[in-house]
Motif scaffolding. Structure first.
Motif, PDB file in Angstrom:
ATOM      1  N   SER A 184      15.284  -8.756  -2.286  1.00 54.69           N
ATOM      2  CA  SER A 184      16.572  -9.424  -2.226  1.00 54.69           C
ATOM      3  C   SER A 184      17.312  -9.211  -3.538  1.00 54.69           C
ATOM      4  N   GLY A 185      18.622  -9.441  -3.503  1.00 54.71           N
ATOM      5  CA  GLY A 185      19.422  -9.341  -4.718  1.00 54.71           C
ATOM      6  C   GLY A 185      19.995  -7.970  -4.999  1.00 54.71           C
ATOM      7  N   PHE A 186      19.752  -7.009  -4.106  1.00 57.02           N
ATOM      8  CA  PHE A 186      20.340  -5.682  -4.264  1.00 57.02           C
ATOM      9  C   PHE A 186      20.415  -5.029  -2.883  1.00 57.02           C
ATOM     10  N   THR A 187      21.126  -3.912  -2.794  1.00 64.58           N
ATOM     11  CA  THR A 187      21.273  -3.209  -1.518  1.00 64.58           C
ATOM     12  C   THR A 187      20.043  -2.351  -1.287  1.00 64.58           C
ATOM     13  N   PHE A 188      19.121  -2.892  -0.493  1.00 67.53           N
ATOM     14  CA  PHE A 188      17.783  -2.308  -0.309  1.00 67.53           C
ATOM     15  C   PHE A 188      17.865  -0.852   0.146  1.00 67.53           C
ATOM     16  N   ASP A 189      18.780  -0.573   1.085  1.00 66.86           N
ATOM     17  CA  ASP A 189      18.869   0.777   1.653  1.00 66.86           C
ATOM     18  C   ASP A 189      19.134   1.842   0.597  1.00 66.86           C
ATOM     19  N   ASN A 190      19.735   1.451  -0.521  1.00 70.76           N
ATOM     20  CA  ASN A 190      20.185   2.422  -1.519  1.00 70.76           C
ATOM     21  C   ASN A 190      19.116   2.823  -2.529  1.00 70.76           C
ATOM     22  N   TYR A 191      17.939   2.207  -2.429  1.00 75.47           N
ATOM     23  CA  TYR A 191      16.933   2.410  -3.461  1.00 75.47           C
ATOM     24  C   TYR A 191      15.600   2.892  -2.894  1.00 75.47           C
ATOM     25  N   ALA A 192      14.965   3.793  -3.635  1.00 72.69           N
ATOM     26  CA  ALA A 192      13.553   4.073  -3.403  1.00 72.69           C
ATOM     27  C   ALA A 192      12.751   2.854  -3.844  1.00 72.69           C
ATOM     28  N   ILE A 193      11.630   2.615  -3.182  1.00 71.22           N
ATOM     29  CA  ILE A 193      10.762   1.482  -3.507  1.00 71.22           C
ATOM     30  C   ILE A 193       9.331   2.011  -3.571  1.00 71.22           C
ATOM     31  N   ALA A 194       8.545   1.429  -4.465  1.00 71.63           N
ATOM     32  CA  ALA A 194       7.192   1.939  -4.686  1.00 71.63           C
ATOM     33  C   ALA A 194       6.151   0.830  -4.709  1.00 71.63           C
ATOM     34  N   ASN A 230      14.688  -1.194   6.719  1.00 73.84           N
ATOM     35  CA  ASN A 230      15.900  -1.537   5.972  1.00 73.84           C
ATOM     36  C   ASN A 230      16.634  -2.725   6.582  1.00 73.84           C
ATOM     37  N   ALA A 231      16.490  -2.926   7.873  1.00 70.17           N
ATOM     38  CA  ALA A 231      17.139  -4.074   8.513  1.00 70.17           C
ATOM     39  C   ALA A 231      16.542  -5.387   8.032  1.00 70.17           C
ATOM     40  N   LYS A 232      15.275  -5.343   7.615  1.00 68.96           N
ATOM     41  CA  LYS A 232      14.583  -6.553   7.162  1.00 68.96           C
ATOM     42  C   LYS A 232      14.397  -6.575   5.641  1.00 68.96           C
ATOM     43  N   ASN A 233      14.944  -5.577   4.953  1.00 68.35           N
ATOM     44  CA  ASN A 233      14.763  -5.478   3.489  1.00 68.35           C
ATOM     45  C   ASN A 233      13.288  -5.566   3.101  1.00 68.35           C
TER      46      ASN A 233
END
Length: 126
Positions: free
Chosen positions: A25-35, A74-77
């Motif tokens: 939360s707190g940012f646009t999840f779709d725009n970022y790689a996550i690890a 991405n719909a659920k972050n």
């Protein structure tokens, strides 16, 4: 503010499976790689897997290839890590992390991450 909250850790026998989740939360999840990173007692934190933002391309540490699968909704972050055929050496705290600039930053290790979750403990033991 950016928040990453992991869940799903626990005690499992060798050969078993677990699925970790990380809600962002707190940012646009779709725009970022996550690890995913992990840290075993007495060892340095190490990268486990990364998934890109645009095409969901995935990357894995050699030690987990063929056993772990990273995915994102991405719909659920939410980020997931499906862990199969767990080994005692997989015992660690597992952390969700946001690399600074895509999965290329993930390969820089902890220095390539700007936000961390608090972690969830995975214990593999008989």
């Amino acid at each position: 503010q950016v928040r990453l909250v992991e869940s799903g850790g626990g005690l499992v026998q060798p050969g078993g499976s677990l699925r970790l989740s990380c809600v962002a939360s707190g940012f646009t999840f779709d725009n970022y790689a996550i690890a995913w990173f992990r840290q075993a007692p007495g060892k340095e934190r190490e990268g486990v897997s990364c998934i890109s933002s645009s095409d969901s391309k995935t990357y894995y540490a050699d030690s987990v290839k063929g056993r772990f699968t990273v995915s994102r909704d991405n719909a659920k972050n939410t980020l997931y890590l499906q862990m199969n055929n767990l080994k005692t050496e997989d015992t660690a705290n597992y952390y969700c992390a946001r690399p600074v600039a895509g999965c290329s930053s993930y390969y820089a290790g902890v220095n390539g991450v700007d936000y961390w979750g608090k972690g969830t403990l995975v214990t593999v033991s008989s």
